[in-house]
Motif scaffolding. Sequence first.
Motif, PDB file in Angstrom:
ATOM      1  N   ALA A  66      39.389  38.097  38.151  1.00  0.00           N
ATOM      2  CA  ALA A  66      38.869  39.352  37.285  1.00  0.00           C
ATOM      3  C   ALA A  66      37.939  38.713  36.143  1.00  0.00           C
ATOM      4  CB  ALA A  66      40.163  39.811  36.172  1.00  0.00           C
ATOM      5  N   ASP A  67      38.011  37.523  35.558  1.00  0.00           N
ATOM      6  CA  ASP A  67      36.975  36.838  34.849  1.00  0.00           C
ATOM      7  C   ASP A  67      35.685  36.549  35.587  1.00  0.00           C
ATOM      8  OD1 ASP A  67      38.735  36.644  32.802  1.00  0.00           O
ATOM      9  OD2 ASP A  67      39.342  34.540  33.195  1.00  0.00           O
ATOM     10  N   ILE A  68      35.640  36.633  36.927  1.00  0.00           N
ATOM     11  CA  ILE A  68      34.563  36.244  37.770  1.00  0.00           C
ATOM     12  C   ILE A  68      33.750  37.730  38.123  1.00  0.00           C
ATOM     13  CG2 ILE A  68      33.719  35.029  39.804  1.00  0.00           C
ATOM     14  CD1 ILE A  68      35.833  33.142  39.543  1.00  0.00           C
ATOM     15  N   TYR A  69      34.810  38.449  38.569  1.00  0.00           N
ATOM     16  CA  TYR A  69      34.222  39.788  39.415  1.00  0.00           C
ATOM     17  C   TYR A  69      34.386  41.042  38.470  1.00  0.00           C
ATOM     18  CZ  TYR A  69      34.577  36.279  43.393  1.00  0.00           C
ATOM     19  OH  TYR A  69      34.525  35.283  44.190  1.00  0.00           O
ATOM     20  N   GLY A  70      35.215  40.735  37.360  1.00  0.00           N
ATOM     21  CA  GLY A  70      35.093  41.880  36.628  1.00  0.00           C
ATOM     22  C   GLY A  70      36.313  42.711  36.549  1.00  0.00           C
ATOM     23  N   PRO A  71      36.266  43.849  35.847  1.00  0.00           N
ATOM     24  CA  PRO A  71      37.671  44.306  35.663  1.00  0.00           C
ATOM     25  C   PRO A  71      38.481  45.235  36.930  1.00  0.00           C
ATOM     26  CG  PRO A  71      36.016  45.783  34.689  1.00  0.00           C
ATOM     27  CD  PRO A  71      35.350  44.798  35.234  1.00  0.00           C
ATOM     28  N   ILE A  72      37.782  45.462  37.980  1.00  0.00           N
ATOM     29  CA  ILE A  72      38.105  46.063  39.020  1.00  0.00           C
ATOM     30  C   ILE A  72      37.305  45.308  40.401  1.00  0.00           C
ATOM     31  CG2 ILE A  72      36.367  47.909  39.009  1.00  0.00           C
ATOM     32  CD1 ILE A  72      38.553  49.702  40.668  1.00  0.00           C
ATOM     33  N   TYR A  73      38.074  44.966  41.165  1.00  0.00           N
ATOM     34  CA  TYR A  73      37.450  44.094  42.366  1.00  0.00           C
ATOM     35  C   TYR A  73      38.526  44.383  43.483  1.00  0.00           C
ATOM     36  CZ  TYR A  73      40.802  40.538  41.086  1.00  0.00           C
ATOM     37  OH  TYR A  73      42.054  39.666  40.828  1.00  0.00           O
ATOM     38  N   ARG A  74      38.019  43.933  44.724  1.00  0.00           N
ATOM     39  CA  ARG A  74      38.449  44.024  45.929  1.00  0.00           C
ATOM     40  C   ARG A  74      39.058  42.617  46.437  1.00  0.00           C
ATOM     41  NH1 ARG A  74      38.322  48.367  49.450  1.00  0.00           N
ATOM     42  NH2 ARG A  74      37.088  50.006  49.110  1.00  0.00           N
TER      43      ARG A  74
END
Length: 532
Positions: A66-74
């Motif tokens: 989440a810290d890398i790809y943001g608040p929503i990721y796959r």
Amino acid sequence: MEGVRLVILYLAVPSLLFSALRQILSWTKRNNGATKTIPGPQQFPIVGRVHDLDRFCMWKKFKEWADIYGPIYRTSMMGQQFIIISDQKIAEELLVKRGHIYSGRPQIRALFDHKTGPGYVALMDRHDIWTRQRKWVHSAMAEFHRSHFFGVIETEVKRYLAVLLLDPAKFHANAREHCGRIMSRLAWDDASQGKENGDSADRTLTQMSVSGPIVNTMTPLWAIPWALNPWKKSERAREDEQRAWWLNSFHTAKRRHLNGDLPKDTWSSRYFTGLQEQGNINLEQTPQEEEFASCMLGFQNLVGVVTISGPMLFFLMAMLLHPEWQRKAQEEIDRVCGNRMPTTADMADLPIVRACLKETLRWRSGVPLGVPHQAEQDDEFRGERITKGTIVMACEWSMNRVPEQYPDPENFHPERYLEKGWPTYQEPLSRYPNLREGKGMHTFGFGRRTCLGQHIADDEMFVTGAGVLWGFNLNKKKCVKTGKDIEFDSEATNAHVILEPLPFPCEFQPRSAERAAQILSGYAEIRDQIRT
């Protein structure tokens, strides 16, 4: 033993190949579609990213991503698609506002037929059995909360304090039994089932956790034929034992109700009274109807153990590790309650205690991954298609560590609910904070799958937590050789879907000789009321 392992592996190969083919086809379909707007870590053939996820603390990897790809990721695991959310507003957008799409439950491989029922209402898909059970449980919980569970919690807390006084070394196991006793008393009027209830809850959680049977992550292994499949045999025995226990408790309660011997302040009495009001005076039911009801009452009984015992133990840990807040809470309790044990009637006057409890659930999430939802139909979010069957997880551990909402998130700050200027502060303090509503409250899930036990968790954690602080000082244990405090890992847990901390050293010191005497006299007052 080596030969057996090889046989199991080779039997799983066809299922693994099928999973690989399905994964390749899904990639082809997605590559022909629109450009992705939901990011995520690089995926590898077949396995996705299952290889670098620690089954015993998966939530930390999700937070790292989440810290890398943001608040929503796959991401994906063994062909299964996942959407991971770490933002409360996004979780509300999908799981609340679009609850008609995202209220399914994914298959837990190590459980039999949980999606169809009637065993575990929280794990079913949405269908008639789920609707009927959830409606009944919601109504029963609300009715009992209006009477604050008829004093059952206070009665059992008096017993728990006496147990802590006489046998403090077993506080960890006794906390789970304490929660099991309350639920078994409310369900069947049989608090003596408390330990069995707690143990059964723990075994059930093991089966439904990624840290449990390997088939929950390496799902093709479940397809191994019965004769060579230890996971199916073990689960069949566990579930059959649990169902028999629930059904026997149901039959016992039914006989007592017909004989006029079952207290009205039990969920089973409420159920039987409802049948009689519909004209079924003799409570005659088919085996299917009895299975439906015994599972409904049994699971309601079971789930109230694990959802409270873990957070309660984390609260004791928080008070041990933060003596300044332990003292502030005790001063508040002494000012309001004096020489009597706190009750639910004192909740409005004890905001510091409530703040310490609520901060505990944020600081050490009881359900760090959240309980997963599953898309029941295709949908689109931010221009990207989310296919039917995708598992959506609102990661509680990550949401509780968003610094804009929770400044200094890694540290324990009950004042975030008590002092103006903190994002989570709310007035009036006679009402806020609590575990049922208000800012920063997503521990109990989202939308149509919100946990139905919020009210009993609020009451039980408050009375138990305040009762322990009223009776005891919690001190660090010291090494007999060095005289120094014994340190421990405050994040070490059993790694289940709903966490309990691993046993940690804690000294329970009666706050005075007078307080110890009050604890014993309090137990003497209720000893004849409880079935030990």
